[in-house]
Write a protein that holds these residues in place. Sequence first.
Motif, PDB file in Angstrom:
ATOM      1  N   SER A  13       0.840  -1.211   0.000  1.00  0.00           N
ATOM      2  CA  SER A  13       0.000   0.000   0.000  1.00  0.00           C
ATOM      3  C   SER A  13       0.871   1.255   0.000  1.00  0.00           C
ATOM      4  O   SER A  13       1.215   1.807   1.049  1.00  0.00           O
ATOM      5  N   SER A  14       1.184   1.700  -1.206  1.00  0.00           N
ATOM      6  CA  SER A  14       2.075   2.849  -1.340  1.00  0.00           C
ATOM      7  C   SER A  14       1.415   4.122  -0.818  1.00  0.00           C
ATOM      8  O   SER A  14       2.083   4.983  -0.251  1.00  0.00           O
ATOM      9  N   TRP A  15       0.096   4.217  -0.949  1.00  0.00           N
ATOM     10  CA  TRP A  15      -0.580   5.417  -0.442  1.00  0.00           C
ATOM     11  C   TRP A  15      -0.530   5.421   1.085  1.00  0.00           C
ATOM     12  O   TRP A  15      -0.325   6.457   1.715  1.00  0.00           O
ATOM     13  N   PHE A  37      -6.028  -6.763   2.738  1.00  0.00           N
ATOM     14  CA  PHE A  37      -6.080  -6.686   1.276  1.00  0.00           C
ATOM     15  C   PHE A  37      -6.414  -8.043   0.643  1.00  0.00           C
ATOM     16  O   PHE A  37      -6.510  -8.155  -0.559  1.00  0.00           O
ATOM     17  N   VAL A  42     -11.626  -3.299   0.345  1.00  0.00           N
ATOM     18  CA  VAL A  42     -11.267  -2.206   1.251  1.00  0.00           C
ATOM     19  C   VAL A  42     -12.518  -1.390   1.562  1.00  0.00           C
ATOM     20  O   VAL A  42     -12.769  -1.011   2.709  1.00  0.00           O
ATOM     21  N   VAL A  55      -7.766   3.256   1.503  1.00  0.00           N
ATOM     22  CA  VAL A  55      -6.784   3.550   2.541  1.00  0.00           C
ATOM     23  C   VAL A  55      -5.596   4.266   1.894  1.00  0.00           C
ATOM     24  O   VAL A  55      -5.318   4.018   0.710  1.00  0.00           O
ATOM     25  N   PRO A  56      -4.925   5.153   2.619  1.00  0.00           N
ATOM     26  CA  PRO A  56      -5.114   5.430   4.035  1.00  0.00           C
ATOM     27  C   PRO A  56      -6.360   6.275   4.272  1.00  0.00           C
ATOM     28  O   PRO A  56      -6.796   7.024   3.410  1.00  0.00           O
ATOM     29  N   TRP A  67     -10.092  11.137   4.202  1.00  0.00           N
ATOM     30  CA  TRP A  67     -10.024   9.925   3.378  1.00  0.00           C
ATOM     31  C   TRP A  67      -9.139  10.043   2.145  1.00  0.00           C
ATOM     32  O   TRP A  67      -9.258   9.251   1.218  1.00  0.00           O
ATOM     33  N   ASP A  68      -8.233  10.986   2.156  1.00  0.00           N
ATOM     34  CA  ASP A  68      -7.318  11.120   1.021  1.00  0.00           C
ATOM     35  C   ASP A  68      -5.950  11.496   1.574  1.00  0.00           C
ATOM     36  O   ASP A  68      -5.849  12.313   2.504  1.00  0.00           O
ATOM     37  N   SER A  69      -4.892  10.922   1.018  1.00  0.00           N
ATOM     38  CA  SER A  69      -3.571  11.079   1.635  1.00  0.00           C
ATOM     39  C   SER A  69      -3.041  12.509   1.558  1.00  0.00           C
ATOM     40  O   SER A  69      -2.352  12.965   2.474  1.00  0.00           O
ATOM     41  N   HIS A 104       1.021  13.188  -6.209  1.00  0.00           N
ATOM     42  CA  HIS A 104      -0.286  12.646  -5.819  1.00  0.00           C
ATOM     43  C   HIS A 104      -1.138  12.278  -7.035  1.00  0.00           C
ATOM     44  O   HIS A 104      -1.894  11.309  -6.986  1.00  0.00           O
TER      45      HIS A 104
HETATM   46  N1  LIG Z   1      -6.777   9.219  -3.361  1.00  0.00           N
HETATM   47  C1  LIG Z   1      -6.570   8.209  -2.385  1.00  0.00           C
HETATM   48  C2  LIG Z   1      -6.192   6.903  -3.053  1.00  0.00           C
HETATM   49  C3  LIG Z   1      -5.943   5.790  -2.090  1.00  0.00           C
HETATM   50  C4  LIG Z   1      -5.929   4.402  -2.719  1.00  0.00           C
HETATM   51  O1  LIG Z   1      -6.211   4.207  -3.909  1.00  0.00           O
HETATM   52  N2  LIG Z   1      -5.628   3.402  -1.881  1.00  0.00           N
HETATM   53  C5  LIG Z   1      -5.625   2.032  -2.304  1.00  0.00           C
HETATM   54  C6  LIG Z   1      -4.616   1.235  -1.504  1.00  0.00           C
HETATM   55  S1  LIG Z   1      -2.945   1.654  -1.762  1.00  0.00           S
HETATM   56  C7  LIG Z   1      -6.938   1.383  -1.953  1.00  0.00           C
HETATM   57  O2  LIG Z   1      -7.480   1.615  -0.900  1.00  0.00           O
HETATM   58  N3  LIG Z   1      -7.415   0.531  -2.846  1.00  0.00           N
HETATM   59  C8  LIG Z   1      -8.580  -0.234  -2.584  1.00  0.00           C
HETATM   60  C9  LIG Z   1      -9.643  -0.024  -3.588  1.00  0.00           C
HETATM   61  O3  LIG Z   1      -9.474   0.833  -4.467  1.00  0.00           O
HETATM   62  O4  LIG Z   1     -10.655  -0.715  -3.483  1.00  0.00           O
HETATM   63  C10 LIG Z   1      -5.523   8.694  -1.392  1.00  0.00           C
HETATM   64  O5  LIG Z   1      -4.727   9.556  -1.737  1.00  0.00           O
HETATM   65  O6  LIG Z   1      -5.512   8.290  -0.232  1.00  0.00           O
END
Ligand SMILES: N[C@@H](CCC(=O)N[C@@H](CS)C(=O)NCC(=O)O)C(=O)O
Length: 290
Positions: A13-15, A37, A42, A55-56, A67-69, A104
């Motif tokens: 999870s890079s974010w 995961f 999620v 996440v995060p 809800w956004d990084s 981002h």
């Molecule tokens: N814009 C969001 C994107 C976060 C994101 O895409 N996270 C991925 C994990 S690294 C996630 O939760 N993916 C699950 C999904 O899309 O169902 C942020 O910046 O936090």
Amino acid sequence: MTYELFSGEPAYSSWSLRAWLLFNRFDLQVRTTWVDFLDNSVAAQMAAHPPARTVPALRLPDGTIVWDSLALAEELASRHPEAGFWPSNSAARAVARSLAAEMHCSFSALRNDCPMNLCVAYRDTPASDGLRADIDRIEDLWAHARAKFGAEGPWLCGSYSIADAFFAPVAARIAGYGLAISEASSTYVDAHLNDLAFRRWRALAVARGVVLPWYSRDYPRTEWPGPATRPARAVSNGPSVNAVCPFSGKPVTHFAEVDGQTIGFCNPTCRDKVVADADAWPQLQTINQI
Ligand SMILES: N[C@@H](CCC(=O)N[C@@H](CS)C(=O)NCC(=O)O)C(=O)O
């Protein structure tokens, strides 16, 4: 009640890595809740924390969900102006904000071709035109920031800032896929691989050992390019040199041999993250001889 960070699997999870680094690097208390995961979506796991679907996500002490990084980073910077999340120099801050914002919303080829996977490293990764263009742009951004503000240390805009936390997963991908970059860019990538907060996150990833095959790529594998870790392994029995866990202060129940010395912990997670990278944890310094 403190902050609660909902995080994805640390290997992938890079974010989430970016958000976690902000807490760890800037020494803010947070409770991390790991979102699975493997078994369930999620969005389903986050259903109790609307409107988060990814996440995060951060639960603030008053219950508000972020809800956004990028929003999360900005919110922490506003709430803790003394912590230094952004550079204090206004020109450096403007550049750092631009770097974080571009990171981002960009680099889709890098994200798609080279998903972050902190438990493996590859070599001979084929570089598509899109991937090469992303890397070129990233190197331009790093060179620009470092030429203007990076003279004093390894980071982009002076002291470690949100911009660096945001580029940590980019550095991990470049290193993990052995992508060709300039020497100056390699120095910046190495700064991330050696950063103790990054090493702690990676140790958590290795300790959890969750393998998600859909992140795997069919390229030749090689050793993780980060710093060498101490020889360490889990062992079944003590006695240990310490009576209480260096992380919790609770009595020890689980053991590891680190450089030939038996150390005790209060649970397998504490033990395994130390086995993964003993030098990443300052708590171990409280134990003599380590
Ligand atoms: N814009 C969001 C994107 C976060 C994101 O895409 N996270 C991925 C994990 S690294 C996630 O939760 N993916 C699950 C999904 O899309 O169902 C942020 O910046 O936090």
